[in-house]
Scaffold this motif. Structure first.
Motif, short mmCIF file in Angstrom:
data_model
loop_
_atom_site.label_atom_id
_atom_site.label_comp_id
_atom_site.label_asym_id
_atom_site.label_seq_id
_atom_site.Cartn_x
_atom_site.Cartn_y
_atom_site.Cartn_z
N LEU A 82 0.91 -1.03 -0.10
CA LEU A 82 0.01 0.07 0.05
C LEU A 82 0.89 1.29 0.23
O LEU A 82 1.70 1.44 0.81
N VAL A 83 0.71 2.02 -1.01
CA VAL A 83 1.30 3.29 -0.99
C VAL A 83 0.84 4.46 0.09
O VAL A 83 1.22 5.25 0.59
N LYS A 84 -0.76 4.22 0.09
CA LYS A 84 -1.57 5.17 0.90
C LYS A 84 -2.07 4.38 1.91
O LYS A 84 -2.23 3.05 1.81
N SER A 85 -2.53 5.02 3.07
CA SER A 85 -3.08 4.14 4.31
C SER A 85 -4.65 3.58 3.99
O SER A 85 -5.08 2.95 4.74
N LYS A 86 -4.97 4.41 2.94
CA LYS A 86 -6.42 4.08 2.64
C LYS A 86 -6.47 2.71 1.73
O LYS A 86 -5.90 2.66 0.58
N THR A 87 -7.27 1.72 1.93
CA THR A 87 -7.60 0.64 1.15
C THR A 87 -8.82 0.64 0.40
O THR A 87 -9.04 -0.19 -0.53
N LYS A 88 -9.53 1.47 0.45
CA LYS A 88 -10.76 1.99 -0.13
C LYS A 88 -11.67 0.36 -0.07
O LYS A 88 -12.36 0.02 -1.16
N THR A 89 -11.77 -0.24 1.18
CA THR A 89 -12.25 -1.67 0.98
C THR A 89 -13.30 -1.51 2.41
O THR A 89 -13.06 -1.07 3.25
N ILE A 90 -14.56 -2.06 2.28
CA ILE A 90 -15.46 -2.20 3.34
C ILE A 90 -15.55 -3.73 3.60
O ILE A 90 -15.83 -4.43 2.78
N GLY A 91 -15.64 -4.09 5.03
CA GLY A 91 -16.09 -5.46 5.36
C GLY A 91 -17.46 -5.49 5.77
O GLY A 91 -18.17 -4.66 6.20
N LEU A 92 -17.95 -6.67 5.44
CA LEU A 92 -19.38 -7.03 5.35
C LEU A 92 -19.89 -8.33 6.11
O LEU A 92 -19.07 -9.26 5.56
N ILE A 93 -20.22 -8.43 7.16
CA ILE A 93 -20.54 -9.48 7.85
C ILE A 93 -21.99 -10.09 7.99
O ILE A 93 -22.92 -9.24 8.55
N VAL A 94 -22.52 -10.92 7.33
CA VAL A 94 -24.06 -11.26 7.47
C VAL A 94 -24.00 -12.69 7.95
O VAL A 94 -23.14 -13.60 7.83
N PRO A 95 -25.09 -13.15 8.57
CA PRO A 95 -25.43 -14.49 9.00
C PRO A 95 -25.23 -15.55 7.84
O PRO A 95 -24.71 -16.73 8.09
N ASP A 96 -26.20 -15.25 6.89
CA ASP A 96 -26.17 -16.41 5.67
C ASP A 96 -26.72 -15.57 4.58
O ASP A 96 -27.82 -15.22 4.53
N LEU A 97 -25.90 -15.80 3.42
CA LEU A 97 -26.41 -15.29 2.35
C LEU A 97 -27.46 -16.05 1.31
O LEU A 97 -27.99 -15.52 0.54
N GLY A 98 -27.62 -17.38 1.94
CA GLY A 98 -28.69 -17.96 1.81
C GLY A 98 -30.13 -17.65 1.94
O GLY A 98 -31.28 -17.92 1.49
N TYR A 99 -30.23 -16.59 3.00
CA TYR A 99 -31.58 -15.99 3.30
C TYR A 99 -31.68 -14.77 2.31
O TYR A 99 -30.93 -13.79 1.98
N TYR A 100 -32.83 -14.72 1.86
CA TYR A 100 -33.36 -13.68 0.69
C TYR A 100 -33.17 -12.57 1.32
O TYR A 100 -32.56 -11.32 0.47
N PHE A 101 -33.57 -11.91 2.48
CA PHE A 101 -33.30 -10.78 3.37
C PHE A 101 -31.80 -10.46 3.26
O PHE A 101 -31.58 -9.04 2.59
N PHE A 102 -30.94 -11.22 3.44
CA PHE A 102 -29.41 -10.72 3.57
C PHE A 102 -28.99 -10.69 2.24
O PHE A 102 -28.08 -9.78 1.98
N SER A 103 -29.01 -11.57 1.31
CA SER A 103 -28.87 -11.32 0.10
C SER A 103 -29.15 -10.26 -0.93
O SER A 103 -28.44 -9.44 -1.67
N THR A 104 -30.58 -9.75 -0.71
CA THR A 104 -30.77 -8.47 -1.44
C THR A 104 -30.27 -7.38 -0.81
O THR A 104 -29.94 -6.40 -1.48
N VAL A 105 -30.09 -7.18 0.60
CA VAL A 105 -29.53 -5.93 1.25
C VAL A 105 -28.12 -6.05 0.78
O VAL A 105 -27.68 -4.80 0.71
N VAL A 106 -27.29 -7.24 0.94
CA VAL A 106 -25.79 -7.15 0.45
C VAL A 106 -25.86 -6.54 -1.04
O VAL A 106 -24.75 -5.81 -1.16
N LYS A 107 -26.61 -6.86 -2.06
CA LYS A 107 -26.58 -6.34 -3.40
C LYS A 107 -26.70 -4.72 -3.25
O LYS A 107 -25.86 -4.19 -4.00
N ALA A 108 -27.63 -4.47 -2.63
CA ALA A 108 -27.94 -2.89 -2.30
C ALA A 108 -26.74 -2.26 -1.70
O ALA A 108 -26.01 -1.01 -2.32
#
Length: 339
Positions: A57-83
């Motif tokens: 890394l040249v800069k301290s910013k990675t421009k990366t976000i971490g996302l933690i969900v219970p299960d992408l098999g749940y319609y609720f979580f998979s749809t929110v993750v897409k957004a």
């Protein structure tokens, strides 16, 4: 400003060389055991995380976000993750998506791995097993921006995007009462899951307003497996005073309830009426179609990402965390209407 603990910090506090700290952390043999123990103890105390990207890394910013969900098999979580991912891309960020599979241990590992990857912030929905929140408070102590969605904890003072689960359940139970139900059960989620507990409050409020006394035998806590919901439906309907309506914490479990009622040859909605949550597409396909509470999934994802970016980019410095509570809509279908 967030400060990432480095081996220089550890070396300075212990008054040893950076090379000594580096050897201790790598468990090399040419270092005194007492020194190694002092280094490891302080590293744990300061929550030191090796910067695996520092070399590239040249800069301290990675421009990366971490996302933690219970299960992408749940319609609720998979749809929110897409957004969430769409909003991240628009802002020039990438997403590292992890799943806990409803396991507290995996949640800990995911947090650790995302921290090592130098994500600039984390969006999380807690696993059903999560009770101890030390791993979350450690993130906050290190100044890592954090946003909860759907499942949270009142113990953590952080920005959150939720729906009004209590009011949603209240309206769903009112609907069942208006359609002739007099004895309504609640097939809830695990006891420590915030969403389920909020819906329980709405369920109880609607019953109290109707003059119906709370009956603990009608509230059954469940995991999120359909076959469990099926067996619990058998348990409910074979009791001496079975319900004529069931509020179900999710559509996934509502399918298990339908299976159980069919096995018992109990007609829906003639004998038992059902309302559930999430408004998954399958609710309009099964027979009878299932009445379900629709949540603004895309808005949840967009708002969660906005709240996180506001923190990362310093637009909310010095401000209190923001709590966004969104409204829902009951989609009435065949499973809950009066015959």
């Amino acid at each position: 400003m967030r400060h990432q603990v480095t081996i220089k910090d550890i070396a300075k506090q212990l008054n040893v060389s950076v090379a000594t700290v580096s050897r201790a952390l790598r468990d090399l043999p040419d270092i005194h055991p007492d020194t190694k123990k002092a280094v490891l103890d302080l590293a744990a105390e300061l929550d030191y995380q090796p910067n695996v990207l520092a070399a590239s890394l040249v800069k301290s910013k990675t421009k990366t976000i971490g996302l933690i969900v219970p299960d992408l098999g749940y319609y609720f979580f998979s749809t929110v993750v897409k957004a969430i991912e769409l909003e991240a891309i628009k802002a020039g960020y990438s997403i590292l998506i992890t799943q806990t599979q409803e396991s507290f241990e995996r949640e800990l590992i995911n947090i650790q791995n995302l921290s090592r990857s130098q994500v600039e912030g984390i969006i999380i929905s807690l696993s059903r097993e999560t009770v101890n929140l030390d791993h979350i408070t450690r993130l906050q102590r290190r100044g890592i921006p954090l946003v909860f969605f759907d499942r949270d904890s009142d113990e953590i003072h952080a920005s959150k995007v939720m729906v009004d689960n209590e009011q949603s359940a209240y309206e769903a139970v009112k609907h069942l009462l208006d359609n002739g139900c007099k004895r309504i059960a609640f097939l809830a989620g695990p006891k420590n899951v915030s969403v389920s507990n909020q819906r329980r409050l709405g369920y109880l409020r609607a019953l109290a307003e109707a003059g119906i006394q709370e009956d603990d035998s009608l509230i059954i806590h469940s995991d999120y497996f359909q076959d469990t919901a099926t067996s619990q439906t058998h348990q409910l309907m074979k009791s001496t005073n079975p319900p004529d309506g069931i509020l179900v914490v999710s559509d996934r479990l509502a399918l298990g309830v339908l299976v159980g009622l069919r096995e018992l040859k109990i007609a829906v909605p003639e004998q038992v009426k059902i309302v559930s949550f999430n408004n998954e597409p399958i609710c309009s396909v099964v027979s009878p179609t299932i009445s379900s509470v629709a949540q603004p999934l895309e808005e949840i994802g967009k708002l969660a990402m906005k709240l996180l970016l506001d923190q990362i980019e310093g637009r909310t410095e010095g401000e209190e965390p923001r709590i966004e509570v969104l409204k829902t809509q009951l989609m009435v279908r065949e499973s809950s209407v009066r015959s």
